[in-house]
Write an enzyme that holds these catalytic residues in place. Structure first.
Site, PDB file in Angstrom:
ATOM      1  N   SER A   1      37.065  53.720  35.989  1.00  0.00           N
ATOM      2  CA  SER A   1      38.285  53.433  35.220  1.00  0.00           C
ATOM      3  C   SER A   1      38.133  53.956  33.803  1.00  0.00           C
ATOM      4  CB  SER A   1      38.538  51.925  35.186  1.00  0.00           C
ATOM      5  OG  SER A   1      39.449  51.658  34.144  1.00  0.00           O
TER       6      SER A   1
ATOM      7  N   HIS B   1      40.382  56.449  37.856  1.00  0.00           N
ATOM      8  CA  HIS B   1      41.355  55.355  37.865  1.00  0.00           C
ATOM      9  C   HIS B   1      41.964  55.245  36.472  1.00  0.00           C
ATOM     10  CE1 HIS B   1      42.860  51.432  39.347  1.00  0.00           C
ATOM     11  NE2 HIS B   1      42.609  50.984  38.128  1.00  0.00           N
TER      12      HIS B   1
ATOM     13  N   ASP C   1      44.477  53.195  34.021  1.00  0.00           N
ATOM     14  CA  ASP C   1      45.120  51.888  33.854  1.00  0.00           C
ATOM     15  C   ASP C   1      46.238  51.981  32.828  1.00  0.00           C
ATOM     16  OD1 ASP C   1      43.632  50.022  35.545  1.00  0.00           O
ATOM     17  OD2 ASP C   1      41.918  50.640  34.328  1.00  0.00           O
TER      18      ASP C   1
ATOM     19  N   MET D   1      49.116  50.071  30.890  1.00  0.00           N
ATOM     20  CA  MET D   1      49.502  48.698  30.528  1.00  0.00           C
ATOM     21  C   MET D   1      50.621  48.726  29.494  1.00  0.00           C
ATOM     22  SD  MET D   1      45.732  47.118  30.000  1.00  0.00           S
ATOM     23  CE  MET D   1      44.465  47.270  31.263  1.00  0.00           C
TER      24      MET D   1
ATOM     25  N   HIS E   1      47.164  53.167  38.070  1.00  0.00           N
ATOM     26  CA  HIS E   1      47.422  51.736  38.287  1.00  0.00           C
ATOM     27  C   HIS E   1      48.454  51.281  37.252  1.00  0.00           C
ATOM     28  CE1 HIS E   1      45.364  47.474  38.242  1.00  0.00           C
ATOM     29  NE2 HIS E   1      46.607  47.435  38.657  1.00  0.00           N
TER      30      HIS E   1
ATOM     31  N   MET F   1      50.369  48.733  35.468  1.00  0.00           N
ATOM     32  CA  MET F   1      50.512  47.318  35.111  1.00  0.00           C
ATOM     33  C   MET F   1      51.696  47.227  34.160  1.00  0.00           C
ATOM     34  SD  MET F   1      46.482  46.571  34.781  1.00  0.00           S
ATOM     35  CE  MET F   1      46.135  48.314  34.692  1.00  0.00           C
TER      36      MET F   1
ATOM     37  N   MET G   1      43.109  42.808  43.037  1.00  0.00           N
ATOM     38  CA  MET G   1      42.514  42.620  41.703  1.00  0.00           C
ATOM     39  C   MET G   1      41.452  41.521  41.776  1.00  0.00           C
ATOM     40  SD  MET G   1      43.838  44.779  39.622  1.00  0.00           S
ATOM     41  CE  MET G   1      42.932  44.170  38.198  1.00  0.00           C
TER      42      MET G   1
ATOM     43  N   PHE H   1      42.483  43.732  30.918  1.00  0.00           N
ATOM     44  CA  PHE H   1      41.312  44.083  30.113  1.00  0.00           C
ATOM     45  C   PHE H   1      40.167  44.545  31.000  1.00  0.00           C
ATOM     46  CE2 PHE H   1      43.831  40.978  27.912  1.00  0.00           C
ATOM     47  CZ  PHE H   1      43.940  41.519  26.636  1.00  0.00           C
TER      48      PHE H   1
ATOM     49  N   ASP I   1      39.410  46.095  42.241  1.00  0.00           N
ATOM     50  CA  ASP I   1      39.426  46.505  40.832  1.00  0.00           C
ATOM     51  C   ASP I   1      39.184  45.301  39.940  1.00  0.00           C
ATOM     52  OD1 ASP I   1      39.952  47.664  38.372  1.00  0.00           O
ATOM     53  OD2 ASP I   1      42.103  47.955  38.742  1.00  0.00           O
TER      54      ASP I   1
HETATM   55  C1  DX5 Z   1      41.948  45.732  34.462  1.00  0.00           C
HETATM   56  C2  DX5 Z   1      41.971  47.150  35.002  1.00  0.00           C
HETATM   57  C3  DX5 Z   1      40.681  47.614  35.540  1.00  0.00           C
HETATM   58  C4  DX5 Z   1      39.560  47.671  34.533  1.00  0.00           C
HETATM   59  C5  DX5 Z   1      38.267  47.751  35.253  1.00  0.00           C
HETATM   60  O1  DX5 Z   1      43.240  45.356  34.169  1.00  0.00           O
HETATM   61  O2  DX5 Z   1      42.917  47.251  36.049  1.00  0.00           O
HETATM   62  O3  DX5 Z   1      40.837  48.880  36.170  1.00  0.00           O
HETATM   63  O4  DX5 Z   1      39.658  48.741  33.656  1.00  0.00           O
HETATM   64  O5  DX5 Z   1      37.257  47.675  34.316  1.00  0.00           O
HETATM   65  P1  DX5 Z   1      35.899  46.888  34.615  1.00  0.00           P
HETATM   66  O6  DX5 Z   1      35.244  47.575  35.776  1.00  0.00           O
HETATM   67  O7  DX5 Z   1      35.141  47.005  33.344  1.00  0.00           O
HETATM   68  O8  DX5 Z   1      36.286  45.469  34.957  1.00  0.00           O
HETATM   69 ZN    ZN Z   2      42.938  49.119  37.229  1.00  0.00          ZN
END
Ligand code: DX5
Ligand code: ZN
Length: 219
Positions: free
Chosen positions: A10, A35, A37, A39, A68, A70, A139, A145, A177
């Site tokens: 990620s 990956h 993320d 947000m 991903h 969010m 998840m 985070f 994840d």
């Molecule tokens: C959290 C994200 C994850 C995160 C994973 O909201 O969706 O993808 O970045 O990071 P680690 O592996 O550090 O938990």
């Molecule tokens: Zn993610």
């Protein structure tokens, strides 16, 4: 033969001042996908990055971009993410309780589609859509985070889903994840996960290749 396990670092845990270098580092270390993320500060209480960063990442790697979302109301962003170079878009069931038209639109745009659930959301809500999905994301932390602690109580959800999928002859990829490390990866694999997302445990490791091999379960 069992399917291989794929590792998706990620980007959230990358060094954004040296993104190009850091992406190359995990690519050379054996990452299978990246990956991303996204947000929005609304669906989750944090902001990350958006379309221009996805475009920039696309320019420096050929890895599949596992994106991903969010975000609330993703519909208007599906095409811009496709144009930026995303290969797959994963929606949250909590943000999109009626995901069928969005799944159809993502496929129409030529991308793969995933559907995610938060740790406290039961998998039952995913079942009507599994046949139309390319991946299902469980998840293992509350999204928002990186660097949080893995929640082992989600493992039975993976087991339930993989068992149900085998019974119904579905081959949708199962992704996990959040807080995935070498210590819990074998439990994730054993529970049926075929895509492991890992941010801090890959980008934060001194030896990314060793970290990826450990997640994959290589001897
Ligand atoms: C959290 C994200 C994850 C995160 C994973 O909201 O969706 O993808 O970045 O990071 P680690 O592996 O550090 O938990
Ligand atoms: Zn993610």
């Amino acid at each position: 033969m069992t399917n291989p396990v794929l590792i998706a670092p990620s980007l959230l845990s990358a060094d954004f001042s040296r993104l190009d270098e850091d992406i190359r580092r995990v690519e050379e270390a054996g990452a299978d996908l990246l990956h991303l993320d996204i947000m929005d500060g609304h669906f989750v209480p944090n902001l990350s990055y958006g379309i221009p960063v996805v475009e920039a990442v696309r320019r420096v790697t050929d890895l599949k971009l596992d994106t991903h979302l969010m975000i609330d109301n993703p519909l208007e962003f599906l095409e811009p993410f496709r144009d930026a170079g995303a290969d797959s878009l994963t929606l949250h069931l909590e943000a999109c309780p009626q995901p069928a038209p969005l799944i159809e639109e993502i496929h129409r745009l030529g991308m793969e589609c995933g559907l995610a659930v938060n740790p406290d959301t039961p998998v039952a809500g995913l079942l009507p859509f599994v046949a139309d999905l390319d991946l299902v994301l469980i998840m293992s932390v509350q999204p928002g985070f990186g660097g949080q602690e893995f929640r082992p109580e989600v493992l039975p959800k993976l087991v339930a889903l993989s068992t149900w999928m085998a019974e119904h002859d579905h081959h949708t990829a199962l992704e996990i994840d959040g807080g995935v490390t070498a210590d819990n990866a074998s439990h994730c694999r054993g529970a049926g996960a075929r895509l492991l997302v890992a941010g801090s445990s890959v980008f934060g490791a001194p030896d990314a290749a060793a970290a990826i091999a450990a997640l994959r379960g290589d001897e």
